[in-house]
Design a protein around this motif. Structure first.
Motif, short mmCIF file in Angstrom:
data_model
loop_
_atom_site.label_atom_id
_atom_site.label_comp_id
_atom_site.label_asym_id
_atom_site.label_seq_id
_atom_site.Cartn_x
_atom_site.Cartn_y
_atom_site.Cartn_z
N LEU A 33 0.84 -1.20 0.00
CA LEU A 33 0.00 0.00 0.00
C LEU A 33 0.87 1.25 0.00
CD1 LEU A 33 -2.69 -1.08 2.62
CD2 LEU A 33 -2.80 -1.26 0.11
N MET A 34 0.39 2.28 -0.68
CA MET A 34 1.16 3.51 -0.82
C MET A 34 0.33 4.72 -0.41
SD MET A 34 2.87 2.64 -4.55
CE MET A 34 4.18 3.88 -4.47
N ALA A 35 1.01 5.65 0.25
CA ALA A 35 0.40 6.94 0.58
C ALA A 35 0.90 7.97 -0.42
CB ALA A 35 0.79 7.35 2.00
N SER A 36 0.23 9.09 -0.48
CA SER A 36 0.74 10.16 -1.32
C SER A 36 1.61 11.10 -0.48
CB SER A 36 -0.39 10.92 -2.00
OG SER A 36 -1.02 11.78 -1.09
N SER A 37 2.28 12.01 -1.15
CA SER A 37 3.27 12.85 -0.48
C SER A 37 2.68 13.68 0.65
CB SER A 37 3.96 13.76 -1.50
OG SER A 37 3.00 14.55 -2.17
N SER A 38 1.38 14.00 0.57
CA SER A 38 0.80 14.80 1.65
C SER A 38 0.21 13.94 2.76
CB SER A 38 -0.28 15.75 1.09
OG SER A 38 -1.42 15.03 0.69
N GLY A 39 0.35 12.62 2.64
CA GLY A 39 0.01 11.78 3.78
C GLY A 39 -1.00 10.68 3.60
N PRO A 40 -2.14 10.94 2.92
CA PRO A 40 -3.20 9.93 2.93
C PRO A 40 -2.88 8.67 2.14
CG PRO A 40 -3.79 11.74 1.49
CD PRO A 40 -2.53 12.16 2.20
N LEU A 41 -3.53 7.59 2.55
CA LEU A 41 -3.50 6.33 1.80
C LEU A 41 -4.11 6.56 0.42
CD1 LEU A 41 -3.26 3.16 1.81
CD2 LEU A 41 -5.59 3.14 2.75
N ILE A 42 -3.49 5.99 -0.61
CA ILE A 42 -4.03 6.15 -1.97
C ILE A 42 -4.41 4.82 -2.61
CG2 ILE A 42 -3.61 7.01 -4.32
CD1 ILE A 42 -3.84 9.27 -2.28
N SER A 43 -3.46 3.88 -2.63
CA SER A 43 -3.71 2.66 -3.41
C SER A 43 -2.64 1.63 -3.14
CB SER A 43 -3.71 2.98 -4.91
OG SER A 43 -2.41 3.38 -5.32
N GLY A 44 -2.80 0.47 -3.76
CA GLY A 44 -1.72 -0.50 -3.83
C GLY A 44 -0.81 -0.17 -5.00
N THR A 45 0.27 -0.93 -5.15
CA THR A 45 1.21 -0.66 -6.24
C THR A 45 0.56 -0.94 -7.59
OG1 THR A 45 2.11 -2.91 -6.34
CG2 THR A 45 3.16 -1.38 -4.80
#
Lengths: 269, 269
Positions: free
Chosen positions: A162-174
């Motif tokens: 799982l990946m977050a975006s640069s400002s913090g929130p969870l976004i998606s899997g790879t």
């Protein structure tokens, strides 16, 4: 452009490929398509996303012809990858000249073995996703963030990260979208600053609604992963894949998610 | 991978290029090199940046051979573009298998006409740069943000466009780094979250220091553009290019910037 000399590994080369803007800048789009009974699953949604991507990047291509060729490939494939490139550069530099001829590449793969067991080991990665509303949602060819994320996963024995975006929130899997069950609410990250508008994400939202299950699209802090009751990732290859282990923590399997999973799996469209 | 059938614009194709990871994911790096008197200017800095990029992406290549081939091309060129790709995919998906063979592409262009007048029209663009520390600084092939930015510039009759990152600060031009003179201080944006570590940026920082001119690397709000006294952009092709017009506002030319510009222009290395 091809009039300029060029060399590949020191050998003179004059052909077109080394001048393709997909290679120079990632200037294009792709779709990963699953074939069932000789037909592309959820074809209309893939078509719509590709059309949206072409409109945003300003790439003109004959969509009817592209999808005719996809359909032809699907008769003998299990998985089809489609790439649309803006084409061979007609001028040096980032700016398209407008005279490029877009082209489509179709790759045919056999049916890949399904994951025999349902249930993924999922981990949170350090690798981040950059935020760019102009590119969010579409499936463009700038995928180094996913390459870096998958490099981070080597040796972790996880099925998805799982990946977050640069400002913090969870976004998606790879290579998937993510849904989180938290205090009885099913939620999925917004994808208007980064992330891909997955076809199976759209299908999942639609089918959940048909089950009268409200799914909230929201900013989800990473910390939601610490105390969620359930989590699943989605893409057209995996379908709905529930996490059985999340960052080392076992998750009980949720009956309603399983109903949703089976419902999506059985769709014929 | 090449064993799988593939088609380009509907025609069967078996060759290697359509399977290159640079085309699928932008999985590679590039350098734009200026030739003066048959030699690559600032070759050592380009070498160092490429090596850093290869280390970060985990791409192994014979650097001595790459630069020997660059030097050979430089004998007859004015500008050389070098691309290093991770090579043809040996497995499907984002994760490199580790068995790819990296390759280098060298493009030779004639001497491009210099900008006859010194002085650029510079505008601020809406297009943003996503922030990703793993990819910041290196000159990788994921350049759709720059393509989108250059598309925004069409019709603006500007020489260069300035871009902020998603969290707000000024980062760079679409194909250059930027320096701002504000209340007598020369400043340039940090490039550790996004942006490219330009060779001419490094040269400018070094030469300014030799002139005992302190340049601050900082978070610069976009609003600094409203009341700066001077601004210039840098890349190896343009050298130091002062803005004469910034967002429609005329800027007086600064004598010290001109001294720095001439000094950098006359460097032999």
């Amino acid at each position: 452009m091809n009039a300029h000399p060029m060399w590949v590994n020191g050998q003179p080369s004059e052909e077109g490929w080394p001048f393709d803007r997909a290679l120079h800048f990632g200037d294009g789009l792709f779709e990963t398509l699953i074939v069932r009974a000789g037909r592309i699953r959820f074809r209309a949604l893939h078509q719509a996303r590709l059309a949206e991507g072409c409109a945003r990047l300003g790439i003109a291509i004959d969509h009817d012809r592209v999808w005719r060729d996809v359909d032809a490939a699907a008769t003998t494939a299990g998985l089809v990858k489609l790439i649309v490139s803006r084409g061979i550069a007609t001028a040096r530099g980032y700016a398209p000249s407008g005279s490029e001829l877009a082209r489509h590449l179709i790759f045919s793969y056999p049916h890949s073995p399904q994951h025999e067991t349902v249930g993924f080991k999922v981990v949170t990665l350090q690798a981040l996703l950059g935020e760019n509303p102009l590119l969010a949602g579409i499936k463009h060819l700038n995928r180094l963030e996913q390459v870096m994320a998958r490099l981070q996963m080597s040796g972790l024995s996880a099925d998805e990260g799982l990946m977050a975006s640069s400002s913090g929130p969870l976004i998606s899997g790879t290579m998937s979208n993510v849904f989180v069950l938290h205090k009885g609410h099913l939620m999925t990250p917004r994808i208007d600053r980064c992330g891909v508008a997955g076809v199976l994400r759209a299908i999942t939202l639609r089918e959940a609604a048909r089950m009268e299950w409200t799914v909230t699209q929201a900013d989800l802090p990473l910390s939601i992963l610490d105390d969620c009751e359930g989590l699943f990732v989605t893409n057209v290859r995996w379908g709905i894949q529930p996490a059985t282990v999340l960052n080392g923590r076992s998750l009980d399997q949720n009956r309603q998610i399983d109903v949703l999973r089976t419902r999506v799996e059985s769709l014929v469209e």
